[in-house]
Each structure stands twice: as C-alpha cells, then as structure tokens.
Design an enzyme around this catalytic site. Structure first.
Site, PDB file in Angstrom:
ATOM      1  N   HIS A 193     -10.732  -5.155  10.596  1.00 26.19           N
ATOM      2  CA  HIS A 193     -11.318  -4.970   9.272  1.00 26.19           C
ATOM      3  C   HIS A 193     -12.609  -4.177   9.316  1.00 26.19           C
ATOM      4  CE1 HIS A 193      -8.421  -8.051   8.312  1.00 26.19           C
ATOM      5  NE2 HIS A 193      -8.711  -7.974   7.039  1.00 26.19           N
ATOM      6  N   GLU A 237       0.809  -1.229   0.000  1.00 25.12           N
ATOM      7  CA  GLU A 237       0.000   0.000   0.000  1.00 25.12           C
ATOM      8  C   GLU A 237       0.835   1.269   0.000  1.00 25.12           C
ATOM      9  OE1 GLU A 237      -1.019  -2.671   1.421  1.00 25.12           O
ATOM     10  OE2 GLU A 237      -3.131  -2.894   0.912  1.00 25.12           O
TER      11      GLU A 237
END
Lengths: 424, 379
Positions: free
Chosen positions: B170, B101
């Site tokens: 998450h 990322e």
C-alpha cells in the site's frame, strides 16, 4: 499418415454419438496439440441438414422476399427470440451481397499486399466472418456505437469506412483512417461511431460499457455493440464489465464473434464451457448462426430493442468462422484440418447463401452477378493501387497528436540533442 | 464576522450531508458565501478541501464531469475527498463502483472517448495496477494511434506513495512509471493552491491526466489567496514553481517532499547555505526549463523523492541537468530517494525507508562540501 487415419476414424465414431466433446477428452491428441478437427464441419452439417446451403425463400404478396433462417436461435433467459423469418427486397439483397463481397475482396487483396511486404506487422483477416459485420449494420445505425478488437477490417468497412482508407492505413500511408499511425489493429471512424480497433484482448467489453454509459448519461436512444472473440471470453475484465453493465442497466450488446479458435487454441482447449451466450446468470443471451447474415440481422434487431427498452445488457454469440489463420503469419492448419476449412467454405459460406437466394428469386442472372463481382474486384484493386501510390506521413507526424492539447510541448527523438521539436 | 462564518460552515456541512440532489443549488450558494467569508478573513484550507471544492466547482460548471470509484458516494470518499458530492449532484454523477478496477477503469476510458469527462478515483494508486492496461494502452496511446481522431479527457486520481504504517503493498510511488508514458499528463500537487489549480486544470484538460495525491497531505492546511479560491482559478500543466529562492543549491522535488525540502532549507539557512526549492507540480510534462535555469543559477543539484531510486523521477532530473547544464555544475548531482526496499511495517524501519529531513540536510552539506558538524553564524 496412419496416425491421422485412425484419428479420423475415432473422430467419426465420436461424432456419431452426437458428441460435443473434444477429441482430446477421448484421448486422441497425444502428441503436443496436433488435433485434427474434422468433426467440427460434420457437426454443423448434421445440425443444419444442409438447409443453409439451399436457403428457403419465397416472394410475398407485396413483392418482397421472405427468407427463412434455418438454424434455430439458442436463447438464455429470454421468453422469445428473434424471428426465424426475415423480410427483404431486391435492393437490400443486392446491397448485402455487395457489402459482403467488398469485405471478401478487400481481405484477399490485403493478403496479397502483406505477402508482397507492403503491409507490415500484424494483419488479422476477416474473410468468412462477413455476415457478422453486414448483419450488424442491418439492425444498427451509424448513431449506435460499435467497438471491436484487432480483427477489425470487416467491421471498419461495415461502418462505412472506404477500401482506400483501409488499405492506406494498412500500408501506413497518411491517407489512412488514422493517418497511418495506427495500422491494421487500430482502425477508427469517429463520424460513424466506430471506436476502433483494439489490440489488447478483452478490453472491448469494459470500453464498450463506457460508451454505453455515455449514451445512457446523455439519454441517447442508441446502443453500443462491444465485439470480442471466443479467446477473450474468459477474461476477468469481461466479468467485471458484465457486472457493471447489468448493475447500471447500460444499453450494451456484448457480441462474441465465436470463430472457435483463440489464435491456435480451439475453444475446448481454453474454456471449460464453450458457449458464451449463456454464461452469465443475470444477462440474457442469444446464440445465432454467424454465417447467416439474416440470422445475425434479426438477432441484432432484438438485442437493440432489448437494450432500448431499458432492460440492460444482452449477449449475442455469433457462431462464425475465419478462413485465414489467426494472422498472416499463421497458415491456420496446424491446429485445424484443411478439410474443415474447405467444408466451411462449401457448406456455410455467407456470400454463397445470398447469391443462391438472388439467383433463386431471379433478382439477377449468374452473368450479372459475375459482372458485379468483377466490378467489385476492379474497385478494390483500384483502391489498392491508389493506396500504394499515396505518401507516408511526413516526419513531423512522429511528434504530432501525442496529446490533444500539446501547445508548447517539447518532444524529443532518439538523439535528444539532434532531434527536438516544440509544438506550436 | 467570524462567528457568522463558523455558523455558515456548519450550515454548509449539514446541507451537504442531508440534502438530496435537488438541494444542490442552495448548497452551492451557501458554499459560495462561506468561501467569500474565508477569503475575506485570509483563510487557510486543507488539501482535502481544496480538492473537494475544485471537483465540486468543475462538476457545477460542466454537466459532462462525473466522479466514479470505490466509496466515493455514500461513504463520502475513503479519504473524504469527495465528501458531499453525492448529496449535491446525485447518484447519476457520483457513482460508487464495485471493487473491479480493470472493469470500471475501462468503462471510464470508454465514457471519456464518447465525450464525457470522468474523474476515476483509485482508493490508492497501488490498486490501479489492476487497471494499468487501460491507463496506458487504452487511455494514453489512443489519441496518437487514432491520428488525433479520438482523445480521452479523463482524470485518474487518488493517493500515491507512502502513507504511515500501511506496509509494502500500500506504499508504492508510481510517479516514475506513469511519468514515462507519452500520452499521459502526470500531476503531483503539494499544497492547497496546487491541489485546486492543478485539479481544475486536469478536469478541463482534453487528455488523460494521472493525478497523484498524497494521503498524509490531505489534512494539512495552507494559506490561500482570494485568487486561488475563485472558481476560475487554474494552474498551467507542465510548469514547476519556485517555492523558495536561493543561490547555493537547488532542491528539486514534488508532493510531500516539498514540505521536507522547505524545512531543510530553513535549517540550512542557519549555516549559510541558501537553498532554492523547486516544486515540480508536474512530472509529465517535466519543466526542464525551470529546473535547469535554477541549477545554472546555483550550480548544485539535489533531487528528492519518496519513490525508489532506480529509474525514478530523480534519475530523469539528474539526466536532464547533466545533459543541459553540465558546465554549470560545481558538484556532482545527487539524489535522496526512498530506500531500495519494499516498505516495511515496523515504525523504526519505515522511518529508515522513507527520506527524512536529516537525509536532505546531510546531502546538502555534502554537495556544498561542508563537514557534518560545521556551522556558520547566520548573516
């Protein structure tokens, strides 16, 4: 004082073994991180045998000048390296000398402006590293992209920024290259594809990979030089950017300005491996003497050719040195010795080398060079004075340029009822 | 007509699956035809289809737009939002990235500075934390720091907030974090119209846009008008939408909670509480004008969000209303937020950690000074 004497002895002993090891390893530095690194100077002297202080040059038959590059290039995953001889002429040499001298004088002037508190915050000076900026410009054009970290004054000037714009920005004036809103670490010159000026260590490799991606996407015959320091050499995002650049075959030159100190931490105290050009098993690399403008130029030339021939990224490590400390709040002597800094000035100064060639080839007399120095100094002082006279940005600038598309945007100051603006 | 429509949809799907980049033109033509069928029959589309078609149309219109992220290409998108795009536009414009990322976000920002228009997908915004320095320090601040010299026309998109049963790492909602930063535009679509209009606006916008989607909304269908399906359809950034008009209480919310607020409003109408539901659509810029105008009309405010309460979006909305409309309030401002806990896994605990329609109804009654079990006959 006794402690330092014995440390010097040990350092000399270590060096005589041709040791690349840190004095830390041989148990020298016990108290905190107080480490005298005299051997650093000697290592380079031993390696170069003083050649670079008396550079070899000769006039070719065509009237041009061939200059020898004494320090051999170190290569990684490359069959052949840059030429160890570069060809130049009087015009070029005078320009190189002038460009480097302008950077030098500008940084010295910035030092004085900071001490008189006209420059605030951070000020990271580039003097000593001039050969990297000017050498880069020898090989790349303004159509190629350059992006660097916060030690960006020299790169900005190399990219064609004016001293006036530089000083204005350093002092936060509206005549600065970022309207006074960026400061020392955030210099830009979009017209000449200089993309800043970045304050966060390690961001330039991925950002540079993006610039290179753009060039490849638009099929431009150009490259991107993404500059970072040895302190950034262990960043995770560097590893990620290297993978992406190689995987996607981007025309990216990863340039490490290795001045051997990440702030106050010497390379052997931060890195298991102190070289950078040979770290990646799938990206070729070159290590060059970063104090020799011709070496840097030849290395960049090869790197640009490599990228443009579609071979993907390449690493260029420039072995260089900064005379000042990390920033203006760092005297630069608590983690390295004054002898070392002096030694660098005497033995490897980039401007002195070029001066010696100019004098040897009788392209100018000592007097003429002194006059040129005076003229440059005068121009720099004038720019400094003019920048000091310039105005600060208007108060409306506080709210401007938060976005490019800000029509109708309401922005508030500290007292939201008192200070509220709607952008037109 | 409907049978032909069904066949065309299958044709479109197979073209998208099987075609290479060069088949883009014919796939696009069939897609356009099938869309005309859809609008003629007053169709609904899912949020996923809305996002997919918006990205597709913008990529067709502007060659500088490209998509980048994990599994956006051959996998067809982790949540199928980028389905068919690789086949249509080819691997130069739809790029599968490695799981890096920080690296690919920085690359996206660099490409945007250079002048391209990247759409960077985060598989969820939880993973964007690895890259958050590039979102804030490289993207958001650059136009300002450079005195307007360098803008960053990038879209960061992906699912945000709680899904179902994916637990603590998450499930975080990042609206408040990104919403705080000057230099970012932060959008929060609810239905298909929002998704299409805001996505197109985001891609065309010359500034960095954080586009917070919701995984559980992807599959939900919403009716859309012909206007919404038109390739030129966009929504303005920074304007909220009144989903339902009312006179007793203003509920301000965004994303999935808009649906909850609308359901709660239906229930509350049965006991004579008329609720006005404001769908924010945009966290930054925040449409304080619409929020305050509504509260001045109803005199009561209930904010609703899935994220944590402290320093959340609702905190800002309450502050804005208390600052601007204090004298119009008949009751204290209230918030229904996610529980102040990391998201638990067990289904019963998860249900307690995220706002439910019952929470909204209870709070609404409290604000309207009604007892829990009192009901009025509908007028």
């Amino acid at each position: 004082m006794n402690g330092s004497k014995s440390m010097l002895k040990l350092a000399a002993a270590a060096l005589s073994k041709g040791l690349q090891e840190s004095p830390l390893k041989s148990g020298l530095a016990e108290k905190g991180n107080f480490c005298r690194t005299v051997f650093l100077t000697r290592r380079y002297s031993a390696e170069c045998s003083g050649k670079e202080t008396n550079p070899t040059s000769k006039k070719s038959d065509s009237g041009e000048i061939d200059v020898e590059i004494p320090v051999k290039f170190d290569l990684h995953l490359l069959e052949s390296g840059p030429s160890q001889v570069t060809t130049t002429n009087k015009e070029e040499l005078m320009k190189i000398y002038t460009d480097m001298q302008i950077i030098r004088r500008a940084e010295i002037a910035a030092d004085m402006l900071f001490k008189s508190q006209m420059i605030r915050g951070f000020c990271h000076l580039y003097d000593g590293q001039e050969a990297v900026s000017v050498g880069l410009e020898r090989a790349l054009s303004y159509d190629d992209n350059v992006i660097t970290a916060y030690r960006d004054h020299g790169i900005f000037l190399g990219r064609g920024g004016t001293v006036f714009e530089l000083f204005s920005e350093l002092m936060g004036k509206r005549t600065g290259c970022a309207l006074g809103k960026g400061g020392s670490m955030h210099l830009y010159h979009r017209e000449h594809n200089f993309w800043g000026g970045w304050g966060i260590v390690g961001t330039t490799p991925p950002l540079g990979a993006g610039l290179a991606f753009g060039q490849k996407y638009e099929k431009k015959p150009n490259v991107t030089a993404a500059i970072y320091g040895d302190g950034a050499g262990n960043q995770g995002q560097l590893f990620e950017a290297q993978n992406l650049a190689a995987l996607w075959n981007l025309p990216l030159i990863l340039v490490i300005e290795n001045n051997h100190f990440g702030m106050g931490t010497a390379e052997w105290r931060s890195s298991k491996k102190t070289t950078h050009y040979d770290r990646v098993s799938y990206i070729p690399g070159i290590k060059t003497d970063g104090m020799d403008v011709f070496a840097v130029g030849e290395a960049f030339k090869l790197c640009k050719e490599h990228c443009l021939s579609g071979k993907g990224p390449i690493t260029l490590e420039a072995d260089t040195y900064r005379y000042h400390g990390h920033s203006m709040s760092d005297p630069g002597s608590t983690y390295r010795s004054r002898q070392e800094i002096q030694g660098m000035r005497q033995e490897r100064d980039p401007i002195e080398r070029v001066r010696k060639i100019i004098l040897k080839e009788e392209l100018a007399t000592n007097e003429e060079l002194k006059d040129l120095d005076k003229q440059i100094r005068h121009e720099v002082d004038e720019a400094s004075a003019k920048a000091r006279e310039a105005e600060f940005p208007g108060e409306e600038e506080l709210f401007a340029n938060i976005y490019k598309a800000d029509s109708g945007l309401i922005v508030t100051g500290c007292d939201r009822k008192h200070s509220k603006v709607q952008m037109s | 007509m409907l049978a032909a429509f069904g066949k065309n949809r299958a044709l479109v799907s197979s073209l998208l699956r099987g075609g290479n980049g060069g088949d883009g033109a014919s796939a696009a033509a069939v897609w356009a035809v099938s869309k005309r069928f859809m609008s003629a029959s007053g169709d609904s589309i899912t949020v996923r289809e809305a996002l997919n078609s918006a990205i597709d149309e913008e990529m067709t219109a502007d060659s500088k737009v490209f998509v980048m992220g994990e599994e956006v290409g051959e996998y067809q998108g982790a949540y199928k939002v980028t389905k068919g795009l690789l086949q249509k536009f080819g691997p130069d414009r739809v790029l599968d990235t490695p799981i890096t990322e920080a690296g690919f976000t920085g690359l996206g920002v660099g490409a945007a500075m250079y002048g391209l228009k990247p759409i960077v997908e985060f598989m969820t915004f939880n993973f964007a934390m690895q890259a958050i320095d590039h979102l804030i320090n490289s993207a958001a601040k650059t136009n300002y720091m450079s005195g307007g010299t360098i803008n960053v026309p990038i879209v960061f998109r992906g699912p945000n907030g709680a899904a179902a049963g994916v637990a603590a790492q998450h499930s975080q909602c990042f609206a408040a974090w990104y919403g705080q930063v000057p230099g970012l535009k932060v959008l929060v679509p609810y239905d298909a119209e929002d998704a299409r209009g805001l996505m197109k606006a985001a891609i065309r916008d010359p500034d960095p846009v954080v586009f917070l989607e919701n995984e559980l909304l992807y599959g939900e269908s919403f009716p859309v008008s012909k206007e919404v399906l038109d390739p030129s359809f966009t929504l303005p950034i920074g304007k909220a939408k009144i989903m339902r008009e009312g006179s007793d209480l203003t509920i301000v919310t965004f994303s999935k909670m808009v649906g909850y607020a609308l359901k709660a409003a239906d229930e509350l109408a049965k006991e004579g509480i008329s609720v006005e539901v404001v769908n924010l659509r945009s966290i930054r810029p925040l449409d304080r004008e619409t929020i305050n105008a509504s509260v001045r009309k109803t005199s009561r405010l209930l904010c609703l969000e899935e994220g944590w309460p402290q320093h959340g979006v609702c905190a800002e909305i309450c502050a804005s209303v208390v600052e601007e409309s204090f004298y119009y309030l008949d009751a204290p401002v209230e918030r229904i937020c996610g529980a102040d806990v990391p998201m638990p896994y067990a289904a019963n605990l998860e249900r307690l950690a995220v706002p439910q329609i019952d929470d909204v109804i209870r709070a609404a009654r409290r604000i309207c000074f009604r007892k829990q079990d009192k009901r009025k006959a509908t007028a």
